[in-house]
Design an enzyme around this catalytic site. Structure first.
Site, PDB file in Angstrom:
ATOM      1  CG  ASN A 104      59.037 -59.627  14.267  1.00 36.22           C
ATOM      2  OD1 ASN A 104      57.710 -59.141  14.650  1.00 36.22           O
ATOM      3  ND2 ASN A 104      58.455 -60.011  13.387  1.00 36.22           N
ATOM      4  CG  HIS A 121      56.846 -51.327  17.722  1.00 35.67           C
ATOM      5  ND1 HIS A 121      55.638 -52.864  17.688  1.00 35.67           N
ATOM      6  CD2 HIS A 121      56.495 -50.699  17.467  1.00 35.67           C
ATOM      7  CE1 HIS A 121      54.928 -52.226  17.386  1.00 35.67           C
ATOM      8  NE2 HIS A 121      55.352 -50.587  17.477  1.00 35.67           N
ATOM      9  CB  CYS A 149      77.172 -42.133  25.276  1.00 33.83           C
ATOM     10  SG  CYS A 149      77.649 -41.245  22.988  1.00 33.83           S
ATOM     11  N   GLY A 189      52.203 -63.880  11.818  1.00 33.89           N
ATOM     12  CA  GLY A 189      52.467 -63.932  13.114  1.00 33.89           C
ATOM     13  C   GLY A 189      52.489 -62.973  14.045  1.00 33.89           C
TER      14      GLY A 189
HETATM   15  P1  OAD Z   1      52.649 -61.200  19.909  1.00 35.62           P
HETATM   16  O1  OAD Z   1      53.603 -62.282  20.666  1.00 35.62           O
HETATM   17  O2  OAD Z   1      51.344 -60.351  20.319  1.00 35.62           O
HETATM   18  O3  OAD Z   1      51.424 -61.920  18.875  1.00 35.62           O
HETATM   19  C1  OAD Z   1      52.756 -63.505  18.191  1.00 35.62           C
HETATM   20  C2  OAD Z   1      51.792 -64.016  17.705  1.00 35.62           C
HETATM   21  O4  OAD Z   1      51.994 -64.622  16.884  1.00 35.62           O
HETATM   22  C3  OAD Z   1      50.344 -64.683  18.355  1.00 35.62           C
HETATM   23  O5  OAD Z   1      49.391 -64.655  17.255  1.00 35.62           O
HETATM   24  C4  OAD Z   1      50.514 -65.717  17.651  1.00 35.62           C
HETATM   25  O6  OAD Z   1      50.059 -66.995  17.582  1.00 35.62           O
HETATM   26  C5  OAD Z   1      51.515 -66.325  16.163  1.00 35.62           C
HETATM   27  N1  OAD Z   1      52.332 -67.433  16.507  1.00 35.62           N
HETATM   28  C6  OAD Z   1      53.760 -68.183  16.593  1.00 35.62           C
HETATM   29  N2  OAD Z   1      53.963 -68.503  16.002  1.00 35.62           N
HETATM   30  C7  OAD Z   1      53.979 -68.756  15.439  1.00 35.62           C
HETATM   31  C8  OAD Z   1      54.636 -69.318  13.943  1.00 35.62           C
HETATM   32  N3  OAD Z   1      55.376 -69.829  14.161  1.00 35.62           N
HETATM   33  N4  OAD Z   1      53.837 -68.684  13.023  1.00 35.62           N
HETATM   34  C9  OAD Z   1      53.401 -67.516  12.769  1.00 35.62           C
HETATM   35  N5  OAD Z   1      52.146 -67.268  13.636  1.00 35.62           N
HETATM   36  C10 OAD Z   1      52.839 -67.003  15.025  1.00 35.62           C
HETATM   37  O7  OAD Z   1      53.559 -60.473  18.899  1.00 35.62           O
HETATM   38  P2  OAD Z   1      52.796 -58.895  18.409  1.00 35.62           P
HETATM   39  O8  OAD Z   1      51.700 -59.378  17.893  1.00 35.62           O
HETATM   40  O9  OAD Z   1      54.129 -59.027  17.237  1.00 35.62           O
HETATM   41  O10 OAD Z   1      55.508 -54.155  21.046  1.00 35.62           O
HETATM   42  O11 OAD Z   1      53.025 -57.615  19.013  1.00 35.62           O
HETATM   43  C11 OAD Z   1      52.963 -56.631  19.082  1.00 35.62           C
HETATM   44  C12 OAD Z   1      54.054 -55.857  19.693  1.00 35.62           C
HETATM   45  O12 OAD Z   1      53.575 -56.281  21.475  1.00 35.62           O
HETATM   46  C13 OAD Z   1      55.403 -56.336  19.818  1.00 35.62           C
HETATM   47  O13 OAD Z   1      55.697 -55.060  18.484  1.00 35.62           O
HETATM   48  C14 OAD Z   1      56.218 -55.752  21.002  1.00 35.62           C
HETATM   49  C15 OAD Z   1      55.155 -56.211  21.980  1.00 35.62           C
HETATM   50  O14 OAD Z   1      54.856 -55.291  23.817  1.00 35.62           O
HETATM   51  C16 OAD Z   1      57.218 -53.491  20.894  1.00 35.62           C
HETATM   52  O15 OAD Z   1      57.925 -53.592  21.533  1.00 35.62           O
HETATM   53  C17 OAD Z   1      56.510 -52.084  21.099  1.00 35.62           C
HETATM   54 ZN    ZN Z   2      76.062 -39.215  23.901  1.00 42.63          ZN
END
Ligand code: OAD
Ligand code: ZN
Length: 246
Positions: A104, A121, A149, A189
């Site tokens: 996050n 990230h 900047c 999550g």
């Molecule tokens: P995702 O949006 O892919 O997944 C979120 C997960 O959280 C899902 O599996 C949901 O089921 C779960 N979820 C939803 N509500 C929840 C709750 N209240 N408690 C627990 N779990 C819950 O997010 P990430 O896996 O973090 O990359 O995504 C990975 C990366 O993809 C991010 O860091 C971002 C994105 O592209 C970059 O910005 C480089």
């Molecule tokens: Zn600069």
């Protein structure tokens, strides 16, 4: 509904651990009102990643990219850490948790009091200059987009990792080391589909750690997890915390 046996099993694993690590994704901040990426209501339902979260998108249309980031920065700055973030911070303070590795960019772990946080990230409230590489922390969303900047006049960019970019090397090394050396990884999550981050629980598992997954939905990691708690992050973490304090 989660079987109480799964919760008790997870609590036992944590209680007997001497080096637990948390690995978190957007789901831990969902209850703070910050949208996730995938799934229902996720950002990628309305926005196309390649139009917003790539270096190409930024060179094509920095204003559009910044408008989206300004909107997200506003959401992050008005959000508060959830009970799940707070439980992790308490566990670290009590010596139950060696650190948090997060995908996050919202900074909520630190705001909840976590100290050892690896931000794989980047951080959305930080910008960096594309000319002189200086970084700057926002206390409010930028008023003029795209921001420039103050020192050299070049465009600032969000200090986050975009698709097609590598992860910051030092952070990746710290995260891999924590994953190799933990005896339990609690994965909260995340859909566990974005690599290389999603490799970390697999590294932990291969190094002998138990995996506890907290996610209301089944994920790419579920088949590898030792226990899957099909619960929201705050409900699961507060329940585990209660069991650990008995
Ligand atoms: P995702 O949006 O892919 O997944 C979120 C997960 O959280 C899902 O599996 C949901 O089921 C779960 N979820 C939803 N509500 C929840 C709750 N209240 N408690 C627990 N779990 C819950 O997010 P990430 O896996 O973090 O990359 O995504 C990975 C990366 O993809 C991010 O860091 C971002 C994105 O592209 C970059 O910005 C480089
Ligand atoms: Zn600069």
């Amino acid at each position: 509904m989660v079987a109480g046996t799964d919760l008790r099993r997870a609590a036992e694993i944590l209680a007997s651990s001497s080096r637990a690590v948390a690995f978190t994704g957007a789901g831990i901040s969902a209850e703070a009102g910050i949208p996730t990426f995938r799934g229902r209501g996720g950002l990628w339902e309305t926005f196309r990643p390649e139009e917003l979260a790539t270096p190409e998108a930024f060179s094509r249309d920095p204003r559009r990219v910044w408008e989206w980031y300004a909107w997200r920065i506003r959401k992050v700055l008005s959000a508060e850490p959830t009970p799940a973030h707070r439980v992790l911070a308490e566990w670290e303070a009590e010596g139950r948790l060696a650190g948090v590795i997060t995908q996050n960019v919202d900074g909520l772990h630190q705001r909840a009091g976590s100290r050892r946080v690896v931000e794989l990230h980047g951080r959305i409230t930080q910008a960096r200059c594309t000319g002189c590489y200086k970084t700057l922390e926002f206390e409010a969303p930028p008023e003029e987009v795209p921001p420039r900047c103050r020192d050299c006049g070049s465009l600032l960019r969000p200090d986050v990792v975009w698709f097609g970019e590598s992860l910051p090397e030092v952070d990746w090394r710290k995260a891999a080391e924590l994953s190799r050396s933990c005896d339990v990884m609690i994965v909260i999550g995340t859909s566990a589909v974005v690599y290389p981050a999603a490799q970390l629980p697999l590294i932990a598992k291969a190094s002998g750690a138990d995996l506890i997954e907290v996610n209301p939905e089944r994920t790419a990691l579920s088949k590898t997890a030792d226990v899957s708690l099909r619960m929201r992050a705050s409900a699961a973490l507060t329940a585990l915390d209660k069991l650990l304090r008995r």
